[in-house]
Design a protein around this motif. Sequence first.
Motif, PDB file in Angstrom:
ATOM      1  N   GLU A  14       2.946 -14.581   3.029  1.00  0.00           N
ATOM      2  CA  GLU A  14       2.390 -14.125   4.454  1.00  0.00           C
ATOM      3  C   GLU A  14       3.135 -14.512   5.530  1.00  0.00           C
ATOM      4  OE1 GLU A  14      -1.471 -16.021   4.554  1.00  0.00           O
ATOM      5  OE2 GLU A  14      -2.527 -14.829   2.874  1.00  0.00           O
ATOM      6  N   ILE A  15       3.712 -15.727   5.591  1.00  0.00           N
ATOM      7  CA  ILE A  15       4.743 -16.260   6.878  1.00  0.00           C
ATOM      8  C   ILE A  15       5.914 -15.350   6.596  1.00  0.00           C
ATOM      9  CG2 ILE A  15       5.983 -18.050   7.349  1.00  0.00           C
ATOM     10  CD1 ILE A  15       3.721 -19.860   6.174  1.00  0.00           C
ATOM     11  N   LEU A  16       6.519 -15.019   5.556  1.00  0.00           N
ATOM     12  CA  LEU A  16       7.653 -14.294   5.435  1.00  0.00           C
ATOM     13  C   LEU A  16       7.639 -12.722   5.879  1.00  0.00           C
ATOM     14  CD1 LEU A  16       9.050 -15.529   2.085  1.00  0.00           C
ATOM     15  CD2 LEU A  16      10.294 -15.867   4.343  1.00  0.00           C
ATOM     16  N   GLU A  17       6.407 -12.251   5.654  1.00  0.00           N
ATOM     17  CA  GLU A  17       6.026 -11.026   6.085  1.00  0.00           C
ATOM     18  C   GLU A  17       5.536 -10.704   7.507  1.00  0.00           C
ATOM     19  OE1 GLU A  17       3.815  -9.472   2.935  1.00  0.00           O
ATOM     20  OE2 GLU A  17       5.371  -9.109   1.557  1.00  0.00           O
ATOM     21  N   ASP A  18       5.331 -11.912   8.153  1.00  0.00           N
ATOM     22  CA  ASP A  18       4.528 -11.757   9.421  1.00  0.00           C
ATOM     23  C   ASP A  18       5.761 -11.414  10.523  1.00  0.00           C
ATOM     24  OD1 ASP A  18       3.862 -13.291  12.115  1.00  0.00           O
ATOM     25  OD2 ASP A  18       2.246 -13.207  11.037  1.00  0.00           O
ATOM     26  N   GLU A  19       5.541 -10.363  11.278  1.00  0.00           N
ATOM     27  CA  GLU A  19       6.199  -9.807  12.259  1.00  0.00           C
ATOM     28  C   GLU A  19       6.301 -10.601  13.285  1.00  0.00           C
ATOM     29  OE1 GLU A  19       5.459  -5.673  13.501  1.00  0.00           O
ATOM     30  OE2 GLU A  19       5.025  -5.205  11.326  1.00  0.00           O
ATOM     31  N   VAL A  20       5.557 -11.411  13.797  1.00  0.00           N
ATOM     32  CA  VAL A  20       5.508 -12.203  15.038  1.00  0.00           C
ATOM     33  C   VAL A  20       6.764 -13.462  14.506  1.00  0.00           C
ATOM     34  CG1 VAL A  20       4.338 -13.880  16.486  1.00  0.00           C
ATOM     35  CG2 VAL A  20       3.322 -11.730  15.933  1.00  0.00           C
ATOM     36  N   MET A  21       6.409 -13.901  13.322  1.00  0.00           N
ATOM     37  CA  MET A  21       7.138 -15.218  12.679  1.00  0.00           C
ATOM     38  C   MET A  21       8.422 -14.670  12.730  1.00  0.00           C
ATOM     39  SD  MET A  21       7.679 -18.178  12.076  1.00  0.00           S
ATOM     40  CE  MET A  21       6.195 -19.233  11.143  1.00  0.00           C
ATOM     41  N   GLN A  22       8.931 -13.537  12.264  1.00  0.00           N
ATOM     42  CA  GLN A  22      10.363 -12.835  12.154  1.00  0.00           C
ATOM     43  C   GLN A  22      10.646 -12.651  13.342  1.00  0.00           C
ATOM     44  OE1 GLN A  22       9.876  -9.210  10.012  1.00  0.00           O
ATOM     45  NE2 GLN A  22       9.278 -10.321   8.052  1.00  0.00           N
ATOM     46  N   GLU A  23      10.238 -12.307  14.347  1.00  0.00           N
ATOM     47  CA  GLU A  23      10.527 -11.947  15.793  1.00  0.00           C
ATOM     48  C   GLU A  23      10.947 -13.407  16.411  1.00  0.00           C
ATOM     49  OE1 GLU A  23       9.127 -10.246  20.021  1.00  0.00           O
ATOM     50  OE2 GLU A  23       8.207  -9.183  18.195  1.00  0.00           O
ATOM     51  N   ALA A  24      10.023 -14.344  16.146  1.00  0.00           N
ATOM     52  CA  ALA A  24      10.338 -15.678  16.933  1.00  0.00           C
ATOM     53  C   ALA A  24      11.506 -16.372  16.173  1.00  0.00           C
ATOM     54  CB  ALA A  24       9.125 -16.483  16.652  1.00  0.00           C
ATOM     55  N   ILE A  25      11.549 -16.311  14.748  1.00  0.00           N
ATOM     56  CA  ILE A  25      12.858 -16.932  14.095  1.00  0.00           C
ATOM     57  C   ILE A  25      13.974 -16.255  14.720  1.00  0.00           C
ATOM     58  CG2 ILE A  25      14.060 -17.419  12.105  1.00  0.00           C
ATOM     59  CD1 ILE A  25      11.609 -19.202  12.604  1.00  0.00           C
ATOM     60  N   GLU A  26      14.146 -15.026  14.799  1.00  0.00           N
ATOM     61  CA  GLU A  26      15.411 -14.058  15.288  1.00  0.00           C
ATOM     62  C   GLU A  26      15.750 -14.451  16.466  1.00  0.00           C
ATOM     63  OE1 GLU A  26      18.568 -12.234  14.507  1.00  0.00           O
ATOM     64  OE2 GLU A  26      17.311 -12.704  12.876  1.00  0.00           O
ATOM     65  N   ALA A  27      14.819 -14.456  17.384  1.00  0.00           N
ATOM     66  CA  ALA A  27      15.190 -14.808  18.841  1.00  0.00           C
ATOM     67  C   ALA A  27      15.324 -16.153  18.844  1.00  0.00           C
ATOM     68  CB  ALA A  27      13.835 -14.488  19.532  1.00  0.00           C
ATOM     69  N   THR A  28      14.931 -17.243  18.202  1.00  0.00           N
ATOM     70  CA  THR A  28      15.434 -18.568  18.139  1.00  0.00           C
ATOM     71  C   THR A  28      16.785 -18.712  17.606  1.00  0.00           C
ATOM     72  OG1 THR A  28      13.183 -19.376  18.054  1.00  0.00           O
ATOM     73  CG2 THR A  28      14.849 -20.838  17.736  1.00  0.00           C
ATOM     74  N   LYS A  29      17.210 -17.778  16.630  1.00  0.00           N
ATOM     75  CA  LYS A  29      18.628 -18.097  16.253  1.00  0.00           C
ATOM     76  C   LYS A  29      19.718 -17.233  17.133  1.00  0.00           C
ATOM     77  CE  LYS A  29      18.900 -16.977  11.368  1.00  0.00           C
ATOM     78  NZ  LYS A  29      18.853 -16.551  10.265  1.00  0.00           N
ATOM     79  N   GLN A  30      19.368 -16.415  17.756  1.00  0.00           N
ATOM     80  CA  GLN A  30      20.007 -15.927  18.735  1.00  0.00           C
ATOM     81  C   GLN A  30      20.441 -16.618  19.785  1.00  0.00           C
ATOM     82  OE1 GLN A  30      18.329 -11.907  19.721  1.00  0.00           O
ATOM     83  NE2 GLN A  30      18.767 -11.137  17.714  1.00  0.00           N
ATOM     84  N   GLN A  31      19.286 -17.159  20.467  1.00  0.00           N
ATOM     85  CA  GLN A  31      19.265 -18.401  21.388  1.00  0.00           C
ATOM     86  C   GLN A  31      20.364 -19.380  20.977  1.00  0.00           C
ATOM     87  OE1 GLN A  31      15.660 -20.031  22.781  1.00  0.00           O
ATOM     88  NE2 GLN A  31      16.799 -22.002  23.278  1.00  0.00           N
TER      89      GLN A  31
END
Length: 84
Positions: A14-31
């Motif tokens: 569920e966590i891996l497929e959660d779009e909000v989680m994916q977006e948050a992680i990707e934004a954090t990595k980009q930061q």
Amino acid sequence: MTLTLEQKARRAKEILEDEVMQEAIEATKQQYVAEWALTDFEDSQTRELKFLQHRLLDDVFRKLRSFVDDWTITQNRQSNARDL
């Protein structure tokens, strides 16, 4: 409360497929990458910190995937044992 392997796998999926989680992680990595790129040449300590922070996010997702994979392997083994 201890979760079963199946419960961990379902929650991890569920966590891996959660779009909000994916977006948050990707934004954090980009930061982290942006902050790393803006460091002074001499500031190796900050660059190493940003690298480790970025890596930590990858490690968390790798662990979540391992919960799902472990459950899948367990299911396959049980299925194969029943077929014998």
